[in-house]
Motif scaffolding. Sequence first.
Motif, PDB file in Angstrom:
ATOM      1  N   PHE A 249       0.833  -1.200   0.000  1.00 42.37           N
ATOM      2  CA  PHE A 249       0.000   0.000   0.000  1.00 42.37           C
ATOM      3  C   PHE A 249       0.870   1.254   0.000  1.00 42.37           C
ATOM      4  O   PHE A 249       0.595   2.215  -0.728  1.00 42.37           O
ATOM      5  CB  PHE A 249      -0.914   0.016   1.233  1.00 42.37           C
ATOM      6  N   ILE A 250       1.911   1.233   0.820  1.00 43.43           N
ATOM      7  CA  ILE A 250       2.810   2.391   0.906  1.00 43.43           C
ATOM      8  C   ILE A 250       3.467   2.660  -0.434  1.00 43.43           C
ATOM      9  O   ILE A 250       3.502   3.802  -0.915  1.00 43.43           O
ATOM     10  CB  ILE A 250       3.878   2.152   1.995  1.00 43.43           C
ATOM     11  N   MET A 251       3.986   1.603  -1.067  1.00 40.88           N
ATOM     12  CA  MET A 251       4.623   1.775  -2.377  1.00 40.88           C
ATOM     13  C   MET A 251       3.638   2.253  -3.430  1.00 40.88           C
ATOM     14  O   MET A 251       3.974   3.121  -4.256  1.00 40.88           O
ATOM     15  CB  MET A 251       5.275   0.465  -2.818  1.00 40.88           C
ATOM     16  N   ALA A 252       2.428   1.697  -3.419  1.00 41.94           N
ATOM     17  CA  ALA A 252       1.431   2.088  -4.419  1.00 41.94           C
ATOM     18  C   ALA A 252       1.106   3.576  -4.325  1.00 41.94           C
ATOM     19  O   ALA A 252       1.005   4.275  -5.344  1.00 41.94           O
ATOM     20  CB  ALA A 252       0.158   1.255  -4.239  1.00 41.94           C
ATOM     21  N   ILE A 253       0.965   4.069  -3.100  1.00 39.26           N
ATOM     22  CA  ILE A 253       0.651   5.480  -2.894  1.00 39.26           C
ATOM     23  C   ILE A 253       1.801   6.366  -3.364  1.00 39.26           C
ATOM     24  O   ILE A 253       1.598   7.363  -4.071  1.00 39.26           O
ATOM     25  CB  ILE A 253       0.335   5.746  -1.404  1.00 39.26           C
ATOM     26  N   ILE A 254       3.029   5.996  -2.997  1.00 36.12           N
ATOM     27  CA  ILE A 254       4.192   6.809  -3.361  1.00 36.12           C
ATOM     28  C   ILE A 254       4.462   6.756  -4.856  1.00 36.12           C
ATOM     29  O   ILE A 254       4.708   7.793  -5.489  1.00 36.12           O
ATOM     30  CB  ILE A 254       5.440   6.351  -2.575  1.00 36.12           C
ATOM     31  N   VAL A 255       4.395   5.558  -5.457  1.00 35.24           N
ATOM     32  CA  VAL A 255       4.729   5.429  -6.872  1.00 35.24           C
ATOM     33  C   VAL A 255       3.687   6.129  -7.746  1.00 35.24           C
ATOM     34  O   VAL A 255       4.034   6.715  -8.791  1.00 35.24           O
ATOM     35  CB  VAL A 255       4.884   3.943  -7.270  1.00 35.24           C
ATOM     36  N   ASN A 256       2.428   6.111  -7.345  1.00 34.14           N
ATOM     37  CA  ASN A 256       1.397   6.825  -8.092  1.00 34.14           C
ATOM     38  C   ASN A 256       1.650   8.334  -8.061  1.00 34.14           C
ATOM     39  O   ASN A 256       1.490   9.036  -9.065  1.00 34.14           O
ATOM     40  CB  ASN A 256       0.025   6.507  -7.529  1.00 34.14           C
ATOM     41  N   PHE A 257       2.049   8.827  -6.891  1.00 33.47           N
ATOM     42  CA  PHE A 257       2.368  10.245  -6.748  1.00 33.47           C
ATOM     43  C   PHE A 257       3.550  10.615  -7.645  1.00 33.47           C
ATOM     44  O   PHE A 257       3.523  11.649  -8.340  1.00 33.47           O
ATOM     45  CB  PHE A 257       2.679  10.565  -5.288  1.00 33.47           C
ATOM     46  N   LEU A 258       4.588   9.785  -7.631  1.00 35.93           N
ATOM     47  CA  LEU A 258       5.762  10.059  -8.461  1.00 35.93           C
ATOM     48  C   LEU A 258       5.400  10.082  -9.943  1.00 35.93           C
ATOM     49  O   LEU A 258       5.890  10.929 -10.701  1.00 35.93           O
ATOM     50  CB  LEU A 258       6.837   8.997  -8.209  1.00 35.93           C
ATOM     51  N   LYS A 259       4.531   9.160 -10.347  1.00 40.08           N
ATOM     52  CA  LYS A 259       4.120   9.117 -11.754  1.00 40.08           C
ATOM     53  C   LYS A 259       3.352  10.388 -12.132  1.00 40.08           C
ATOM     54  O   LYS A 259       3.606  10.988 -13.180  1.00 40.08           O
ATOM     55  CB  LYS A 259       3.258   7.890 -12.021  1.00 40.08           C
ATOM     56  N   ASN A 260       2.426  10.797 -11.270  1.00 37.36           N
ATOM     57  CA  ASN A 260       1.639  12.004 -11.546  1.00 37.36           C
ATOM     58  C   ASN A 260       2.501  13.267 -11.577  1.00 37.36           C
ATOM     59  O   ASN A 260       2.183  14.222 -12.281  1.00 37.36           O
ATOM     60  CB  ASN A 260       0.535  12.163 -10.511  1.00 37.36           C
ATOM     61  N   GLU A 261       3.594  13.227 -10.799  1.00 31.28           N
ATOM     62  CA  GLU A 261       4.513  14.369 -10.764  1.00 31.28           C
ATOM     63  C   GLU A 261       5.577  14.271 -11.860  1.00 31.28           C
ATOM     64  O   GLU A 261       6.469  15.117 -11.931  1.00 31.28           O
ATOM     65  CB  GLU A 261       5.199  14.437  -9.401  1.00 31.28           C
ATOM     66  N   GLU A 262       5.487  13.234 -12.694  1.00 36.13           N
ATOM     67  CA  GLU A 262       6.447  12.969 -13.766  1.00 36.13           C
ATOM     68  C   GLU A 262       7.865  12.804 -13.219  1.00 36.13           C
ATOM     69  O   GLU A 262       8.851  13.255 -13.813  1.00 36.13           O
ATOM     70  CB  GLU A 262       6.396  14.078 -14.824  1.00 36.13           C
ATOM     71  N   LYS A 263       7.962  12.124 -12.085  1.00 34.33           N
ATOM     72  CA  LYS A 263       9.256  11.879 -11.445  1.00 34.33           C
ATOM     73  C   LYS A 263       9.585  10.392 -11.334  1.00 34.33           C
ATOM     74  O   LYS A 263      10.577  10.018 -10.710  1.00 34.33           O
ATOM     75  CB  LYS A 263       9.278  12.511 -10.047  1.00 34.33           C
ATOM     76  N   LEU A 264       8.759   9.550 -11.943  1.00 37.05           N
ATOM     77  CA  LEU A 264       8.955   8.109 -11.865  1.00 37.05           C
ATOM     78  C   LEU A 264       9.885   7.662 -12.994  1.00 37.05           C
ATOM     79  O   LEU A 264       9.437   7.407 -14.118  1.00 37.05           O
ATOM     80  CB  LEU A 264       7.626   7.368 -11.931  1.00 37.05           C
ATOM     81  N   LYS A 265      11.154   7.540 -12.686  1.00 39.83           N
ATOM     82  CA  LYS A 265      12.157   7.183 -13.686  1.00 39.83           C
ATOM     83  C   LYS A 265      11.847   5.826 -14.303  1.00 39.83           C
ATOM     84  O   LYS A 265      11.587   4.861 -13.609  1.00 39.83           O
ATOM     85  CB  LYS A 265      13.543   7.166 -13.033  1.00 39.83           C
ATOM     86  N   ASN A 266      11.846   5.789 -15.626  1.00 39.50           N
ATOM     87  CA  ASN A 266      11.608   4.565 -16.408  1.00 39.50           C
ATOM     88  C   ASN A 266      10.247   3.925 -16.144  1.00 39.50           C
ATOM     89  O   ASN A 266       9.999   2.787 -16.553  1.00 39.50           O
ATOM     90  CB  ASN A 266      12.723   3.539 -16.175  1.00 39.50           C
TER      91      ASN A 266
END
Length: 366
Positions: A249-266
């Motif tokens: 759950f923690i990873m899902a919340i953080i990774v979704n945020f990173l993707k929306n912020e266009e900060k999710l590398k690769n």
Amino acid sequence: RKRYSKQRVTCELAFKVGFASAKKLANIGEYIVIGKDNRPSSDMLEAAVTAGICSAGINVIKFGIVPSSAIPFLIKKTSASGGVMISASHNSSEYNGIKFFTDHGFKLEEETEAEIEKEIDSINDTSLRSSGKDIGRVSNRCDLVDSYIDFLTNLYPLNLRGLKIAIDCANGVASFIAPEAYKKLGAALSVHSNEESGENINYMCGSTFPENISNIVKKTKSDIGIAFDGDGDRLIVSDEKGNILDGEFIMAIIVNFLKNEEKLKNNLLVTTVMANLGFVQALKNLGIKVITTDVGDRFVLIEMLKRGSIIGGEQSGHIILLDKYTTGDGILTSLALLNVLIKQKQPLSELSKIMKKYPQVLINVE
């Protein structure tokens, strides 16, 4: 990680491990840093490992009780050639273990560990003899531990004022570190399971007993509950309603945020083959690629480095944020989660709706 006893992890073995690892990690006159958790046997094992390292002609810098995840930072801070952590992580107080880190702050590769084991087997009384200038010296730098707290809070300089946080320190190293980090950022704090003796480390508390933080959150009416393990490198959280949220759950919340912020590398995340199907499906629905590895943070990290991923981890709450740090750190991961909580202006119970767990049965096969 083994029980501290005559048959398992002994001072004699710890001495040899210190000697052999020092020869592998450093050259004569260089430095290795040592940290420990607060369980009863850690003092003895720290002394034995230190003696072994010094017998190899390597100097030791001791930092006392710190999270395992502080070791990479302290290696860099002191320009050391490697690091050692005395801890059995999430296990109970009668267990203990010895972890090693390279000069780059990564845990040792399996091949290097195998070489150290061979060196241990070849040690005899003659090889252990050293004298005069060939003996390493010991220094204490517990004063640098505060700089580790500064390092974490500078990575996420959040304003936590108005946020009520409950923390379960698992009667481990988080008791010494975590409260200061959150207080520095202005949080209203409720601290629990913070006994410092180490005799009941992880006992019916912490990340391996999340029911405790759930009950605390409901009782204290906190906005979030954070439960660490004994050496502070993983966490499990509770939302404001007392619902338990594991590492997925923690990873899902953080990774979704990173993707929306266009900060999710690769555009990917690395986890293990034990991942819940609901977690994997949720990320795929978000357009995030999921790579799975064998179980263990070592394998997660290897794949992250190989694939260029900045986030990876396990259900257990051991989560690596590689754009921030080289290893999993419970406080750091909690700050990343709190960052999302603040930026999204939503309670954790809403953010956690991003995924739903599927029924899962895990079976150990020997």
